[in-house]
Write a protein that holds these residues in place. Structure first.
Motif, PDB file in Angstrom:
ATOM      1  N   UNK A 192      30.609  41.450  28.162  1.00  0.00           N
ATOM      2  CA  UNK A 192      31.037  40.895  29.439  1.00  0.00           C
ATOM      3  C   UNK A 192      30.286  39.057  29.091  1.00  0.00           C
ATOM      4  N   UNK A 193      30.833  38.102  29.466  1.00  0.00           N
ATOM      5  CA  UNK A 193      30.264  37.149  29.882  1.00  0.00           C
ATOM      6  C   UNK A 193      28.916  37.910  31.339  1.00  0.00           C
ATOM      7  N   UNK A 226      37.240  44.795  43.828  1.00  0.00           N
ATOM      8  CA  UNK A 226      36.592  46.181  43.472  1.00  0.00           C
ATOM      9  C   UNK A 226      38.116  46.717  41.963  1.00  0.00           C
ATOM     10  N   UNK A 227      39.199  46.675  42.866  1.00  0.00           N
ATOM     11  CA  UNK A 227      40.365  47.192  41.532  1.00  0.00           C
ATOM     12  C   UNK A 227      40.311  46.635  40.109  1.00  0.00           C
ATOM     13  N   UNK A 228      40.164  45.495  40.513  1.00  0.00           N
ATOM     14  CA  UNK A 228      40.335  44.660  39.653  1.00  0.00           C
ATOM     15  C   UNK A 228      38.850  44.424  38.847  1.00  0.00           C
ATOM     16  N   UNK A 229      38.139  45.194  38.851  1.00  0.00           N
ATOM     17  CA  UNK A 229      36.529  44.957  38.673  1.00  0.00           C
ATOM     18  C   UNK A 229      36.431  46.607  38.156  1.00  0.00           C
ATOM     19  N   UNK A 230      36.501  47.078  38.260  1.00  0.00           N
ATOM     20  CA  UNK A 230      37.196  48.637  38.317  1.00  0.00           C
ATOM     21  C   UNK A 230      38.150  48.255  36.477  1.00  0.00           C
ATOM     22  N   UNK A 231      39.283  47.719  36.995  1.00  0.00           N
ATOM     23  CA  UNK A 231      39.902  47.864  35.887  1.00  0.00           C
ATOM     24  C   UNK A 231      39.614  46.940  34.148  1.00  0.00           C
ATOM     25  N   UNK A 243      42.603  39.862  32.887  1.00  0.00           N
ATOM     26  CA  UNK A 243      41.867  40.287  33.986  1.00  0.00           C
ATOM     27  C   UNK A 243      40.252  39.947  34.498  1.00  0.00           C
ATOM     28  N   UNK A 244      38.895  38.924  33.143  1.00  0.00           N
ATOM     29  CA  UNK A 244      38.008  38.498  33.349  1.00  0.00           C
ATOM     30  C   UNK A 244      38.633  37.966  34.400  1.00  0.00           C
ATOM     31  N   UNK A 245      39.247  36.353  34.252  1.00  0.00           N
ATOM     32  CA  UNK A 245      39.380  35.435  35.437  1.00  0.00           C
ATOM     33  C   UNK A 245      39.893  35.416  36.606  1.00  0.00           C
ATOM     34  N   UNK A 246      40.886  36.715  36.653  1.00  0.00           N
ATOM     35  CA  UNK A 246      41.221  37.333  38.135  1.00  0.00           C
ATOM     36  C   UNK A 246      40.289  38.177  39.120  1.00  0.00           C
ATOM     37  N   UNK A 247      39.049  38.858  37.797  1.00  0.00           N
ATOM     38  CA  UNK A 247      38.574  39.433  38.753  1.00  0.00           C
ATOM     39  C   UNK A 247      37.122  37.742  39.135  1.00  0.00           C
TER      40      UNK A 247
END
Length: 187
Positions: free
Chosen positions: A90-91, A131-136, A158-162
């Motif tokens: 991950x970045x 938190x949901x997006x981080x886990x996803x 998902x990365x950008x949504x996080x």
């Protein structure tokens, strides 16, 4: 310890199990064993949902649990993000963004506690979405690393949504805690 008090501690025991899973997860990620790491991460997530459900359903909520549960969650998420960033999965900037947001929240709670005494910490809706997006995102990255399925565009979105919800959550807390606390507490 009586049977009643031991039963009352089941949610806390599940939380301790989640905390105990963190070093195991770190070791699996360090060794590049993404399948095993994903299994540990998912099992830890199940204990998170289960301990909360049991605590609320049977009125086993304790002060210790209210402190340990979010701590266990942060240990799990932050450790996973650190290891994935160090492995180049991950970045690194995302790790920094999430880390500083979390440090900002901890610092904010400490400042509010110093100024106003006991502070009830309730996560905002945007924080829950984050938190949901981080886990996803973690699950998506690990699924890709074990070559189960290629989810490139989904993982990228998902990365950008996080990133966006991390920033939005930080700004939301800052606004309601320090800029306009009279408006409302985050909810």
């Amino acid at each position: 310890m009586s049977q009643l008090s031991l039963t009352h501690q089941i949610p806390n025991l599940l939380t301790f199990a989640r905390i105990g899973a963190v070093p195991v997860l770190i070791l699996f990620l360090y060794d590049g064993r993404y399948g095993a790491a994903l299994a540990v991460f998912l099992a830890a997530g199940i204990t998170d949902g289960l301990d909360g459900w049991i605590a609320k359903r049977f009125n086993f909520v304790t002060r210790l649990g209210s402190i340990l549960d979010p701590l266990a969650d942060k240990m799990l998420i932050v450790s996973t993000y650190v290891m994935l960033a160090l492995a180049g999965d991950i970045p690194f900037w995302l790790l920094i963004l999430i880390g500083f947001r979390d440090l900002g929240i901890i610092g904010g709670v400490l400042v509010l506690h110093t100024l106003h005494g006991n502070v009830e910490m309730e996560p905002s809706i945007i924080s829950k979405v984050n938190t949901f997006l981080q886990i996803s995102f973690v699950v998506l990255v690990m699924v890709e690393r074990i070559d189960l399925i290629t989810l490139g565009p989904v993982t990228e979105v998902t990365l950008w949504l996080v990133a966006l919800t991390t920033i939005a959550s930080a700004l939301h807390y800052a606004y309601f805690w320090f800029i306009h606390p009279e408006d409302q507490r985050p909810n």
